[in-house]
Design a protein around this motif. Structure first.
Motif, PDB file in Angstrom:
ATOM      1  N   ARG A 278     -22.895 -32.467  25.140  1.00  4.71           N
ATOM      2  CA  ARG A 278     -23.501 -31.481  24.253  1.00  4.71           C
ATOM      3  C   ARG A 278     -24.857 -30.992  24.735  1.00  4.71           C
ATOM      4  NH1 ARG A 278     -24.380 -33.624  18.958  1.00  4.71           N
ATOM      5  NH2 ARG A 278     -24.419 -31.503  18.184  1.00  4.71           N
ATOM      6  N   GLY A 279     -25.344 -31.572  25.847  1.00  2.20           N
ATOM      7  CA  GLY A 279     -26.632 -31.154  26.384  1.00  2.20           C
ATOM      8  C   GLY A 279     -27.813 -31.601  25.549  1.00  2.20           C
ATOM      9  N   LYS A 280     -27.612 -32.607  24.689  1.00  6.59           N
ATOM     10  CA  LYS A 280     -28.692 -33.103  23.823  1.00  6.59           C
ATOM     11  C   LYS A 280     -29.065 -34.508  24.278  1.00  6.59           C
ATOM     12  CE  LYS A 280     -27.470 -30.271  19.915  1.00  6.59           C
ATOM     13  NZ  LYS A 280     -27.448 -30.160  18.474  1.00  6.59           N
ATOM     14  N   ASP A 281     -30.317 -34.694  24.676  1.00  2.77           N
ATOM     15  CA  ASP A 281     -30.779 -35.972  25.201  1.00  2.77           C
ATOM     16  C   ASP A 281     -31.282 -36.868  24.080  1.00  2.77           C
ATOM     17  OD1 ASP A 281     -31.293 -37.877  27.115  1.00  2.77           O
ATOM     18  OD2 ASP A 281     -33.263 -37.080  27.633  1.00  2.77           O
ATOM     19  N   GLU A 282     -30.361 -37.200  23.169  1.00  2.00           N
ATOM     20  CA  GLU A 282     -30.650 -38.068  22.045  1.00  2.00           C
ATOM     21  C   GLU A 282     -29.342 -38.677  21.563  1.00  2.00           C
ATOM     22  OE1 GLU A 282     -32.329 -35.195  19.392  1.00  2.00           O
ATOM     23  OE2 GLU A 282     -30.387 -34.497  18.705  1.00  2.00           O
ATOM     24  N   SER A 283     -29.465 -39.790  20.855  1.00  2.00           N
ATOM     25  CA  SER A 283     -28.273 -40.382  20.280  1.00  2.00           C
ATOM     26  C   SER A 283     -27.848 -39.560  19.067  1.00  2.00           C
ATOM     27  CB  SER A 283     -28.546 -41.836  19.878  1.00  2.00           C
ATOM     28  OG  SER A 283     -27.349 -42.455  19.452  1.00  2.00           O
ATOM     29  N   THR A 284     -26.631 -39.769  18.634  1.00  2.00           N
ATOM     30  CA  THR A 284     -26.114 -39.159  17.413  1.00  2.00           C
ATOM     31  C   THR A 284     -25.183 -40.178  16.780  1.00  2.00           C
ATOM     32  OG1 THR A 284     -25.097 -37.173  16.458  1.00  2.00           O
ATOM     33  CG2 THR A 284     -24.141 -37.990  18.524  1.00  2.00           C
ATOM     34  N   ASP A 285     -24.795 -39.966  15.541  1.00  2.88           N
ATOM     35  CA  ASP A 285     -23.960 -40.972  14.893  1.00  2.88           C
ATOM     36  C   ASP A 285     -22.506 -40.916  15.337  1.00  2.88           C
ATOM     37  OD1 ASP A 285     -23.508 -38.588  13.503  1.00  2.88           O
ATOM     38  OD2 ASP A 285     -24.196 -39.363  11.577  1.00  2.88           O
TER      39      ASP A 285
END
Length: 158
Positions: free
Chosen positions: A58-65
């Motif tokens: 997703r190109g997002k440098d963070e965790s997600t649930d």
């Protein structure tokens, strides 16, 4: 028949998301949605693995649930053959970060079991084609999610 493949990044994670609870909640959610058959997988990971996956996909440098990966017959990158027997239909894969799930529990002041069921329902809805633009309570998918949560939770308490 509904087939659910459940895996854990570490053995200790199964205590936080027991195999029997996960399978029962996924199957019941699919049944409430009128699905009589299909296959899906659910993998539980920690934040670091989820951050890497979220960055990759997703190109997002963070965790997600939760991340959901829908298997689609119209996917041009990897087309699936026509499936005549719906029992062989592969719905897709869900990946849940138990670390983020537990932070959700603290933030929303809900029990871990409730949040686990909520995420499983959320993932199943995505695999069946539901989507949402925001996380707002007026989103049709999220309204459906909470309605299913009430029914699944009520049944699981019997």
């Amino acid at each position: 028949m509904i087939a659910v493949d459940i895996s854990y990044e570490t053995e200790a994670m199964e205590e936080r998301a027991p195999h029997d609870v996960v399978e029962k909640m996924i199957v019941r959610t699919l049944e409430l949605l009128g699905e009589e058959s299909g296959e899906l997988s659910c993998t539980f990971v920690g934040d670091e693995t989820m951050r890497e996956m979220n960055h990759t996909y997703r190109g997002k440098d963070e965790s997600t649930d939760i991340l959901s990966f829908v298997q689609s017959e119209d996917d041009t990158d990897f087309p699936f053959p026509e499936i005549e027997d719906q029992q062989d239909r592969v719905l897709g894969d869900m990946v849940i970060s138990l670390d983020t799930m537990e932070r959700n529990c603290d933030y929303f002041k809900v029990p871990a079991r409730e949040e686990l069921i909520r995420l499983l329902i959320h993932g199943v809805l995505h695999l069946l084609g539901w989507d949402h633009e925001t996380n707002g309570i007026s989103e049709p998918m999220l309204i459906k999610q909470e309605d299913l949560l009430k029914n699944v939770t009520k049944e699981s308490e019997r």
